[in-house]
Design an enzyme around this catalytic site. Sequence first.
Site, PDB file in Angstrom:
ATOM      1  N   LYS A  11       0.826  -1.219   0.000  1.00 51.20           N
ATOM      2  CA  LYS A  11       0.000   0.000   0.000  1.00 51.20           C
ATOM      3  C   LYS A  11       0.860   1.268   0.000  1.00 51.20           C
ATOM      4  CE  LYS A  11      -2.318  -1.013   3.826  1.00 51.20           C
ATOM      5  NZ  LYS A  11      -1.730  -2.304   4.217  1.00 51.20           N
ATOM      6  N   ARG A  88      -9.783   0.420   8.523  1.00 56.43           N
ATOM      7  CA  ARG A  88      -9.352  -0.945   8.827  1.00 56.43           C
ATOM      8  C   ARG A  88     -10.461  -1.730   9.510  1.00 56.43           C
ATOM      9  NH1 ARG A  88      -3.459   0.312   8.974  1.00 56.43           N
ATOM     10  NH2 ARG A  88      -2.281  -1.617   9.031  1.00 56.43           N
ATOM     11  N   ARG A 127      11.318  -6.653   5.070  1.00 58.80           N
ATOM     12  CA  ARG A 127      11.259  -5.221   5.368  1.00 58.80           C
ATOM     13  C   ARG A 127      11.789  -4.939   6.772  1.00 58.80           C
ATOM     14  NH1 ARG A 127       5.495  -2.209   5.217  1.00 58.80           N
ATOM     15  NH2 ARG A 127       5.291  -2.964   7.337  1.00 58.80           N
ATOM     16  N   ARG A 133      11.018  -0.737  12.044  1.00 57.87           N
ATOM     17  CA  ARG A 133       9.688  -0.803  12.663  1.00 57.87           C
ATOM     18  C   ARG A 133       9.652  -1.965  13.640  1.00 57.87           C
ATOM     19  NH1 ARG A 133       4.743   0.143   8.508  1.00 57.87           N
ATOM     20  NH2 ARG A 133       3.782  -1.168  10.108  1.00 57.87           N
ATOM     21  N   ARG A 144      -0.575  -9.311  13.347  1.00 58.85           N
ATOM     22  CA  ARG A 144      -1.164  -8.303  12.442  1.00 58.85           C
ATOM     23  C   ARG A 144      -1.985  -8.972  11.344  1.00 58.85           C
ATOM     24  NH1 ARG A 144       4.125  -5.533  10.777  1.00 58.85           N
ATOM     25  NH2 ARG A 144       2.885  -4.195   9.427  1.00 58.85           N
TER      26      ARG A 144
HETATM   27  P1  AMP Z   1       0.566   0.466   8.950  1.00 59.91           P
HETATM   28  O1  AMP Z   1       1.728   1.378   8.840  1.00 59.91           O
HETATM   29  O2  AMP Z   1      -0.610   0.866   8.109  1.00 59.91           O
HETATM   30  O3  AMP Z   1       0.933  -0.982   8.760  1.00 59.91           O
HETATM   31  O4  AMP Z   1       0.031   0.584  10.462  1.00 59.91           O
HETATM   32  C1  AMP Z   1       0.850   0.200  11.557  1.00 59.91           C
HETATM   33  C2  AMP Z   1       0.021   0.014  12.797  1.00 59.91           C
HETATM   34  O5  AMP Z   1      -0.626   1.256  13.136  1.00 59.91           O
HETATM   35  C3  AMP Z   1      -1.122  -0.986  12.690  1.00 59.91           C
HETATM   36  O6  AMP Z   1      -0.692  -2.319  12.904  1.00 59.91           O
HETATM   37  C4  AMP Z   1      -2.052  -0.498  13.788  1.00 59.91           C
HETATM   38  O7  AMP Z   1      -1.570  -0.861  15.073  1.00 59.91           O
HETATM   39  C5  AMP Z   1      -1.925   1.013  13.666  1.00 59.91           C
HETATM   40  N1  AMP Z   1      -2.914   1.553  12.708  1.00 59.91           N
HETATM   41  C6  AMP Z   1      -2.669   2.146  11.497  1.00 59.91           C
HETATM   42  N2  AMP Z   1      -3.805   2.501  10.895  1.00 59.91           N
HETATM   43  C7  AMP Z   1      -4.809   2.112  11.726  1.00 59.91           C
HETATM   44  C8  AMP Z   1      -6.231   2.164  11.651  1.00 59.91           C
HETATM   45  N3  AMP Z   1      -6.859   2.675  10.579  1.00 59.91           N
HETATM   46  N4  AMP Z   1      -6.933   1.657  12.702  1.00 59.91           N
HETATM   47  C9  AMP Z   1      -6.331   1.147  13.782  1.00 59.91           C
HETATM   48  N5  AMP Z   1      -5.002   1.042  13.909  1.00 59.91           N
HETATM   49  C10 AMP Z   1      -4.240   1.520  12.889  1.00 59.91           C
END
Ligand code: AMP
Length: 187
Positions: A11, A88, A127, A133, A144
């Site tokens: 993404k 999400r 990654r 991260r 996740r």
């Molecule tokens: P990402 O960078 O999109 O993989 O997001 C990393 C982490 O941030 C996720 O595993 C969640 O813990 C949190 N997070 C990001 N976006 C959301 C969302 N829309 N709702 C809830 N948690 C989020």
Amino acid sequence: MVIFGAPGSGKGTQSDKLIEKYGFYHISTGDVLRDQIARKTEAGILADRYISEGHLVPDEHIIKILGDVLDENREKMANGIVFDGFPRTVNQAVALEQMLKERGSEVNAVIGLEVDEDELIARLVNRGKTSGRKDDNPETIRERLVVYHDSTCPLKEFYTKNNKYRGIDGTGSVDEIFERICKEIER
Ligand code: AMP
């Protein structure tokens, strides 16, 4: 538009290319949260534990953060927005509809990057070697993916019902995948 898919589906990578080509404004809720954590804001401190455990930040919290981002960056959004990592959950999707409606807009398309689980895990582990991260480790990655299946996957049905979901083969080279996305957007 929403760019949709499991963790590791590409993404962020594809969002960067969409911004370059179409001039969209990029909202990655994961990036917003990581920035808040780095700045040790109240919102960041609350989110940190959920992210580290691979769980979702509670809906009301992330919805409030997203509303603030929309209000603070309004003038940069004239060409459209690509939402990356939001919504999400179905609750978040309903809230997004409402927030956009209040601002005279709507979701036009949801592009789903479809990648099988073995490849997702391989990409995320890889990654993790360089991303820094703390959620890119095998145990948190597994969590996740469980959360994705339980809470996020139902959104596919939500957006299929209102005819906005477009699934794309998310495997191959970055450019090949991008070409598939552009075809859908232009269609
Ligand atoms: P990402 O960078 O999109 O993989 O997001 C990393 C982490 O941030 C996720 O595993 C969640 O813990 C949190 N997070 C990001 N976006 C959301 C969302 N829309 N709702 C809830 N948690 C989020």
